[in-house]
Write a protein that holds these residues in place. Sequence first.
Motif, PDB file in Angstrom:
ATOM      1  N   THR A  20       0.309   4.033  11.771  1.00 52.25           N
ATOM      2  CA  THR A  20       0.332   3.125  13.136  1.00 52.25           C
ATOM      3  C   THR A  20      -0.558   1.892  12.748  1.00 52.25           C
ATOM      4  OG1 THR A  20       0.608   5.116  14.577  1.00 52.25           O
ATOM      5  CG2 THR A  20      -0.155   3.194  15.519  1.00 52.25           C
ATOM      6  N   LYS A  21      -1.608   1.896  12.337  1.00 57.37           N
ATOM      7  CA  LYS A  21      -2.414   0.630  12.218  1.00 57.37           C
ATOM      8  C   LYS A  21      -1.739  -0.336  11.053  1.00 57.37           C
ATOM      9  CE  LYS A  21      -6.877   1.090  11.901  1.00 57.37           C
ATOM     10  NZ  LYS A  21      -8.288   1.437  11.213  1.00 57.37           N
ATOM     11  N   LEU A  22      -0.776   0.242  10.337  1.00 60.19           N
ATOM     12  CA  LEU A  22      -0.240  -0.801   9.256  1.00 60.19           C
ATOM     13  C   LEU A  22       0.603  -1.822  10.106  1.00 60.19           C
ATOM     14  CD1 LEU A  22       1.587   1.752   6.698  1.00 60.19           C
ATOM     15  CD2 LEU A  22      -0.560   0.366   6.403  1.00 60.19           C
ATOM     16  N   ASP A  23       0.842  -1.780  11.237  1.00 61.57           N
ATOM     17  CA  ASP A  23       1.770  -2.834  11.680  1.00 61.57           C
ATOM     18  C   ASP A  23       0.762  -3.864  11.967  1.00 61.57           C
ATOM     19  OD1 ASP A  23       4.234  -4.007  13.180  1.00 61.57           O
ATOM     20  OD2 ASP A  23       2.626  -3.995  14.778  1.00 61.57           O
ATOM     21  N   GLU A  24      -0.212  -3.530  12.751  1.00 59.80           N
ATOM     22  CA  GLU A  24      -1.423  -4.762  12.821  1.00 59.80           C
ATOM     23  C   GLU A  24      -2.009  -5.091  11.739  1.00 59.80           C
ATOM     24  OE1 GLU A  24      -6.186  -4.347  14.463  1.00 59.80           O
ATOM     25  OE2 GLU A  24      -4.820  -2.673  15.177  1.00 59.80           O
ATOM     26  N   LEU A  25      -2.211  -4.400  10.842  1.00 59.81           N
ATOM     27  CA  LEU A  25      -3.031  -4.675   9.599  1.00 59.81           C
ATOM     28  C   LEU A  25      -2.185  -5.675   8.771  1.00 59.81           C
ATOM     29  CD1 LEU A  25      -4.650  -1.418   8.384  1.00 59.81           C
ATOM     30  CD2 LEU A  25      -5.736  -3.623   9.328  1.00 59.81           C
ATOM     31  N   TYR A  26      -0.660  -5.398   8.603  1.00 56.40           N
ATOM     32  CA  TYR A  26       0.177  -6.357   7.881  1.00 56.40           C
ATOM     33  C   TYR A  26       0.233  -7.633   8.635  1.00 56.40           C
ATOM     34  CZ  TYR A  26       0.917  -3.130   3.643  1.00 56.40           C
ATOM     35  OH  TYR A  26       0.805  -2.684   2.766  1.00 56.40           O
ATOM     36  N   ARG A  27       0.497  -7.530   9.805  1.00 61.01           N
ATOM     37  CA  ARG A  27       0.596  -8.917  10.563  1.00 61.01           C
ATOM     38  C   ARG A  27      -0.411  -9.603  10.296  1.00 61.01           C
ATOM     39  NH1 ARG A  27       5.116  -8.836  14.002  1.00 61.01           N
ATOM     40  NH2 ARG A  27       6.113  -6.917  14.611  1.00 61.01           N
ATOM     41  N   LYS A  32      -2.405 -14.660   6.824  1.00 59.44           N
ATOM     42  CA  LYS A  32      -3.202 -15.468   5.865  1.00 59.44           C
ATOM     43  C   LYS A  32      -2.605 -15.651   4.481  1.00 59.44           C
ATOM     44  CE  LYS A  32      -6.782 -12.572   7.818  1.00 59.44           C
ATOM     45  NZ  LYS A  32      -7.666 -11.429   7.580  1.00 59.44           N
ATOM     46  N   ILE A  33      -2.005 -14.567   4.166  1.00 53.75           N
ATOM     47  CA  ILE A  33      -1.476 -14.286   2.705  1.00 53.75           C
ATOM     48  C   ILE A  33      -0.042 -13.926   2.803  1.00 53.75           C
ATOM     49  CG2 ILE A  33      -1.272 -13.350   0.496  1.00 53.75           C
ATOM     50  CD1 ILE A  33      -4.658 -13.143   0.851  1.00 53.75           C
ATOM     51  N   ASN A  34       1.134 -14.446   2.883  1.00 50.03           N
ATOM     52  CA  ASN A  34       2.451 -14.130   2.892  1.00 50.03           C
ATOM     53  C   ASN A  34       2.884 -13.083   1.618  1.00 50.03           C
ATOM     54  OD1 ASN A  34       5.592 -15.055   2.846  1.00 50.03           O
ATOM     55  ND2 ASN A  34       4.834 -14.420   4.786  1.00 50.03           N
ATOM     56  N   VAL A  35       2.863 -11.743   2.412  1.00 51.23           N
ATOM     57  CA  VAL A  35       3.445 -10.864   1.151  1.00 51.23           C
ATOM     58  C   VAL A  35       4.826 -10.232   1.723  1.00 51.23           C
ATOM     59  CG1 VAL A  35       1.168 -10.097   0.247  1.00 51.23           C
ATOM     60  CG2 VAL A  35       1.781  -9.197   2.232  1.00 51.23           C
ATOM     61  N   ILE A  36       4.854 -10.395   2.997  1.00 51.19           N
ATOM     62  CA  ILE A  36       6.293 -10.059   3.770  1.00 51.19           C
ATOM     63  C   ILE A  36       6.846 -11.159   4.464  1.00 51.19           C
ATOM     64  CG2 ILE A  36       7.301  -8.467   5.489  1.00 51.19           C
ATOM     65  CD1 ILE A  36       5.026  -6.448   4.792  1.00 51.19           C
ATOM     66  N   GLY A  71       3.633  -3.223  -9.893  1.00 53.91           N
ATOM     67  CA  GLY A  71       4.075  -4.365  -9.147  1.00 53.91           C
ATOM     68  C   GLY A  71       4.046  -4.031  -7.682  1.00 53.91           C
ATOM     69  N   THR A  72       3.035  -3.609  -7.466  1.00 54.90           N
ATOM     70  CA  THR A  72       2.860  -3.110  -5.878  1.00 54.90           C
ATOM     71  C   THR A  72       3.243  -4.155  -4.811  1.00 54.90           C
ATOM     72  OG1 THR A  72       1.468  -1.602  -4.376  1.00 54.90           O
ATOM     73  CG2 THR A  72       0.266  -3.328  -5.710  1.00 54.90           C
ATOM     74  N   GLY A  73       2.972  -5.541  -5.376  1.00 53.52           N
ATOM     75  CA  GLY A  73       3.017  -6.340  -4.027  1.00 53.52           C
ATOM     76  C   GLY A  73       1.935  -6.246  -3.157  1.00 53.52           C
ATOM     77  N   GLY A  74       2.578  -6.227  -1.913  1.00 56.15           N
ATOM     78  CA  GLY A  74       1.714  -5.898  -0.847  1.00 56.15           C
ATOM     79  C   GLY A  74       1.194  -4.595  -0.459  1.00 56.15           C
ATOM     80  N   GLY A  75       1.632  -3.577  -1.389  1.00 56.95           N
ATOM     81  CA  GLY A  75       1.270  -2.132  -1.395  1.00 56.95           C
ATOM     82  C   GLY A  75       2.414  -1.227  -0.968  1.00 56.95           C
ATOM     83  N   VAL A 102      -4.631  -8.356  -0.513  1.00 55.97           N
ATOM     84  CA  VAL A 102      -4.002  -7.864   0.564  1.00 55.97           C
ATOM     85  C   VAL A 102      -4.189  -6.335   0.672  1.00 55.97           C
ATOM     86  CG1 VAL A 102      -2.223  -7.419   1.902  1.00 55.97           C
ATOM     87  CG2 VAL A 102      -2.801  -9.888   1.232  1.00 55.97           C
ATOM     88  N   VAL A 103      -3.810  -5.746  -0.608  1.00 57.46           N
ATOM     89  CA  VAL A 103      -3.947  -4.336  -0.765  1.00 57.46           C
ATOM     90  C   VAL A 103      -5.336  -3.654  -0.499  1.00 57.46           C
ATOM     91  CG1 VAL A 103      -3.812  -2.739  -2.550  1.00 57.46           C
ATOM     92  CG2 VAL A 103      -1.831  -4.155  -2.195  1.00 57.46           C
ATOM     93  N   ASP A 104      -6.279  -4.431  -1.148  1.00 56.92           N
ATOM     94  CA  ASP A 104      -7.561  -4.138  -0.923  1.00 56.92           C
ATOM     95  C   ASP A 104      -8.221  -4.045   0.599  1.00 56.92           C
ATOM     96  OD1 ASP A 104      -8.178  -3.654  -3.750  1.00 56.92           O
ATOM     97  OD2 ASP A 104      -8.998  -5.402  -4.113  1.00 56.92           O
ATOM     98  N   GLY A 105      -8.026  -5.198   1.028  1.00 57.18           N
ATOM     99  CA  GLY A 105      -7.946  -5.201   2.610  1.00 57.18           C
ATOM    100  C   GLY A 105      -7.831  -3.917   3.565  1.00 57.18           C
ATOM    101  N   ILE A 106      -6.348  -3.742   3.197  1.00 59.69           N
ATOM    102  CA  ILE A 106      -5.742  -2.673   4.184  1.00 59.69           C
ATOM    103  C   ILE A 106      -6.166  -1.318   3.506  1.00 59.69           C
ATOM    104  CG2 ILE A 106      -3.280  -1.539   4.409  1.00 59.69           C
ATOM    105  CD1 ILE A 106      -2.366  -4.293   4.347  1.00 59.69           C
ATOM    106  N   VAL A 107      -6.475  -1.004   2.190  1.00 58.96           N
ATOM    107  CA  VAL A 107      -6.935   0.279   1.779  1.00 58.96           C
ATOM    108  C   VAL A 107      -8.444   0.187   2.481  1.00 58.96           C
ATOM    109  CG1 VAL A 107      -8.171   1.365  -0.217  1.00 58.96           C
ATOM    110  CG2 VAL A 107      -5.545   0.165  -0.209  1.00 58.96           C
ATOM    111  N   SER A 108      -9.249  -0.851   2.455  1.00 57.37           N
ATOM    112  CA  SER A 108     -10.557  -0.623   3.022  1.00 57.37           C
ATOM    113  C   SER A 108     -10.503  -0.267   4.546  1.00 57.37           C
ATOM    114  CB  SER A 108     -11.246  -1.969   2.800  1.00 57.37           C
ATOM    115  OG  SER A 108     -12.400  -1.811   3.471  1.00 57.37           O
ATOM    116  N   GLU A 109      -9.697  -1.045   5.270  1.00 56.25           N
ATOM    117  CA  GLU A 109      -9.491  -0.789   6.834  1.00 56.25           C
ATOM    118  C   GLU A 109      -9.189   0.580   6.903  1.00 56.25           C
ATOM    119  OE1 GLU A 109      -9.855  -2.869   9.580  1.00 56.25           O
ATOM    120  OE2 GLU A 109     -10.030  -4.848   8.743  1.00 56.25           O
ATOM    121  N   LEU A 110      -8.126   1.272   6.142  1.00 58.12           N
ATOM    122  CA  LEU A 110      -7.666   2.406   6.620  1.00 58.12           C
ATOM    123  C   LEU A 110      -8.743   3.589   5.926  1.00 58.12           C
ATOM    124  CD1 LEU A 110      -3.860   2.085   5.532  1.00 58.12           C
ATOM    125  CD2 LEU A 110      -4.922   2.225   7.719  1.00 58.12           C
TER     126      LEU A 110
END
Length: 206
Positions: A20-27, A32-36, A71-75, A102-110
């Motif tokens: 559920t948190k992925l929506d908020e985190l990716y937005r 800041k950094i366009n991965v999607i 080649g994970t891109g945004g994860g 971006v990957v590191d930020g999302i992994v850390s937040e989760l």
Amino acid sequence: MDTIRQYFPDLTPLQDLRLTKLDELYRSWNGKINVISRKDIDHLYLHHILFSLGIAKYISFTPGTRILDAGTGGGFPGIPLAILFPGTNFTLVDSIAKKIKVVDGIVSELGLENVNSVWDRYENVKEKFDFVTGRAVTALPLFVSILMKKISPECRNDLQNGILYLKGGDYQEELNSINSRFTIYDLSSQFSDPFFETKKLVHIYK
């Protein structure tokens, strides 16, 4: 997120919360950094998360399985799969530093403890893995020629060790030039949305 719950009704409360948190985190990160693409961010759950989790419809990774997301891109597909399989070890590699940020930020937040990120070309990764995952990374024959060398011979899952590649559109010509064995799984047999009509999971193995 309701779409994910529809197809994966047995999520634990923690898995549900993280997905559920992925929506908020990716937005937030995408601002800041366009991965999607900005047009695609509204379809995050369908086009990226559910597509990634299509792999989980064909294999349930045993604890201790080692996966390289090349080649994970945004994860993707690594982060959604890591949420679903907390006992599996994921290495997410990309050559673009801002994507790994971006990957590191999302992994850390989760609070995901089963994910390791690497800023490098996947050709340079030295370890062996049970599976390599990928999604629209490069021409499939090139991907296979580089990454089949990184597959461990020791199997611990029901599915044979190899590459699990998510693909859309025309793929037959690429597969014709691959020397390995492969099995094609049609994701439209798992997910009813029209988006999946042309989407496949290709399992490539020795």
